[in-house]
Write an enzyme that holds these catalytic residues in place. Structure first.
Site, short mmCIF file in Angstrom:
data_model
loop_
_atom_site.label_atom_id
_atom_site.label_comp_id
_atom_site.label_asym_id
_atom_site.label_seq_id
_atom_site.Cartn_x
_atom_site.Cartn_y
_atom_site.Cartn_z
NE ARG A 261 -3.50 -2.45 2.65
CZ ARG A 261 -3.15 -3.62 3.16
NH1 ARG A 261 -1.94 -3.78 3.66
NH2 ARG A 261 -4.01 -4.63 3.19
CE LYS A 286 -7.58 -1.78 5.25
NZ LYS A 286 -8.06 -1.42 3.90
CG HIS A 355 -6.01 -0.71 -3.41
ND1 HIS A 355 -5.16 -0.54 -2.33
CD2 HIS A 355 -6.75 -1.81 -3.13
CE1 HIS A 355 -5.39 -1.48 -1.44
NE2 HIS A 355 -6.34 -2.27 -1.91
NE ARG A 358 -3.44 -4.43 -1.34
CZ ARG A 358 -2.89 -5.30 -0.50
NH1 ARG A 358 -1.56 -5.30 -0.34
NH2 ARG A 358 -3.62 -6.16 0.17
CG HIS A 381 -6.01 -9.93 2.00
ND1 HIS A 381 -6.26 -10.36 0.71
CD2 HIS A 381 -5.94 -8.57 1.94
CE1 HIS A 381 -6.34 -9.31 -0.10
NE2 HIS A 381 -6.16 -8.23 0.63
CE1 TYR A 390 -7.90 -8.26 -6.08
CE2 TYR A 390 -7.60 -9.44 -4.01
CZ TYR A 390 -7.61 -8.26 -4.73
OH TYR A 390 -7.33 -7.08 -4.09
#
Length: 410
Positions: A261, A286, A355, A358, A381, A390
């Site tokens: 990020r 995050k 983003h 990613r 994640h 995805y």
């Protein structure tokens, strides 16, 4: 008005209120390397010091109110000995640097902040300790809640019981042209703040119920990434003619190859990279945990090229640093975003999202048959369900690989 090169600044005037600070102010600019504006800013401070003496102020009396008075009352009618800088923006910038310096030296007291500032500081602490939110999320929510509290109370004391459900709905829904996504973000920030107030013992159940919740069909929108050709075009947008092209290229490689990020790229330090092991440590952000990722050869080569041939000499341990004053300081996430946005413009693309890289990395891993658990680890994640988004495809993509129906006429 430009200061003539031969003009002698009256820095040795002992009667100037700021005479004893001019040397340290000059050194401050030498360290930060604001050389292009150093002389003019110094002239502004000399001018300000003369005005302070005429008005009977001491250096310890300098405050925002005093600076505003100088800028708004004195500058428009200034009849001081010429030449002196009279530009409002230039003088404000020079005096902001002065106040920052005087605060570090303990000459000028730091502002204690109003009640809203103190409230938001406590709220920020709870968001960290209770919910473990990332710095970017906390900053965004603090800005939203500051607007809410300013609109509700202004300079008055904060009384949550005085907030009405109607006011909350009006604030969250905002303008008629706000998208459902914007409303969701506003509502999420307000709900988080009310949960914080609930922890303090406030009865805010009726306010929580009043926060709008727009419909959100997450699975209707597929993540969109760049094609392999588009990705190569993006890498090729950082040629020698591009300003800070080595830094920009290394930043985009980190975004595309590691799936970082913007804030994670900005926080990357030299100590995070283990060149012998070929790994890079991503600090807790995050996902609220630190992760170690393999450093791809192309990414490492881009970083090395930047470190050796473009990065300014500095004691800062951040990988990516500023190339303009204050030179050598760590970049912020906006510098990371601007590097990609500039590449989009050079390519003539109308894209704006960072983003998307990613998404591009996730799509590449999916197409390569990478197990979902590994994809989740690379993207950091906490839940494999987040990465599973995805794996979805749409009808138009399926039609390109569909087999002919048996018996169909060619």
């Amino acid at each position: 008005m430009h200061l003539p090169s031969h003009f002698q600044l009256r820095t040795a005037d002992p009667a100037n209120v700021l005479a004893s600070f001019l040397c340290s102010y000059n050194e401050y600019f030498e360290v930060a390397r604001y050389r292009s504006k150093q002389r003019r800013y110094l002239a502004s401070v000399v001018h300000f010091g003369q005005w302070l003496r005429a008005e009977g102020y001491a250096a310890t009396s300098i405050s925002e109110a005093v600076i505003v008075r100088f800028l708004s009352c004195h500058l428009p009618r200034c009849d001081c000995q010429r030449p002196v800088p009279l530009g409002l923006i230039e003088n404000r910038a020079a005096l902001n640097h002065l106040v920052r310096l005087l605060r570090t030296q303990g000459i000028v007291a730091r502002p204690t902040g109003d009640e809203i500032t103190r409230e938001l500081a406590h709220f920020d602490t709870k968001m960290t300790e209770v919910w473990g939110l990332s710095e970017g999320t906390r900053d965004h929510r603090i800005r939203i809640i500051r607007r809410l509290l300013k609109a509700q109370f202004g300079s008055r004391s904060i009384e949550i019981s005085l907030i009405t459900p109607t006011a909350i709905r009006r604030f969250v829904l905002g303008d008629v042209d706000w998208s459902p996504s914007t409303v969701r973000v506003m509502g999420g920030a307000v709900r988080c703040y009310f949960r914080y107030r609930e922890l303090l013992g406030d009865d805010i159940a009726h306010l929580l119920q009043a926060v709008p919740r727009p419909a959100y069909w997450r699975d209707t929108i597929l993540p969109v990434g760049l094609s392999p050709d588009e990705l190569e075009q993006l890498f090729g947008a950082f040629d020698a003619a591009c300003r800070s092209h080595r830094r920009g290229y290394a930043i985009v490689r980190c975004l595309a190859d590691l799936g970082l990020r913007s804030s994670e790229v900005a926080k990357l330090t030299l100590d995070d990279i283990d060149w012998q092991a070929g790994t890079v440590t991503i600090a807790a952000g995050k996902a609220r945990r630190a992760d170690v990722l393999p450093l791809p050869t192309a990414t490492g080569a881009a970083i090395v090229d930047y470190l050796m041939h473009e990065r300014p000499k500095t004691m800062c341990r951040a990988v990516f640093v500023r190339h303009v004053a204050p030179l050598g300081e760590p970049v912020g996430r906006r510098v990371v975003q601007k590097a990609l946005h500039a590449a989009y413009r050079r390519l003539g693309w109308d894209r704006t999202r960072v983003h998307i890289l990613r998404h591009t990395l996730a799509s590449r891993l999916i197409n390569a048959g990478t197990p979902m658990k590994q994809i989740a680890d690379v993207l950091r994640h906490r839940s494999i369900v987040t990465s599973a988004t995805y794996t979805r495809v749409d009808a138009s993509r399926l039609s390109t690989v569909a087999l002919p129906w048996p018996g169909d006429v060619a």
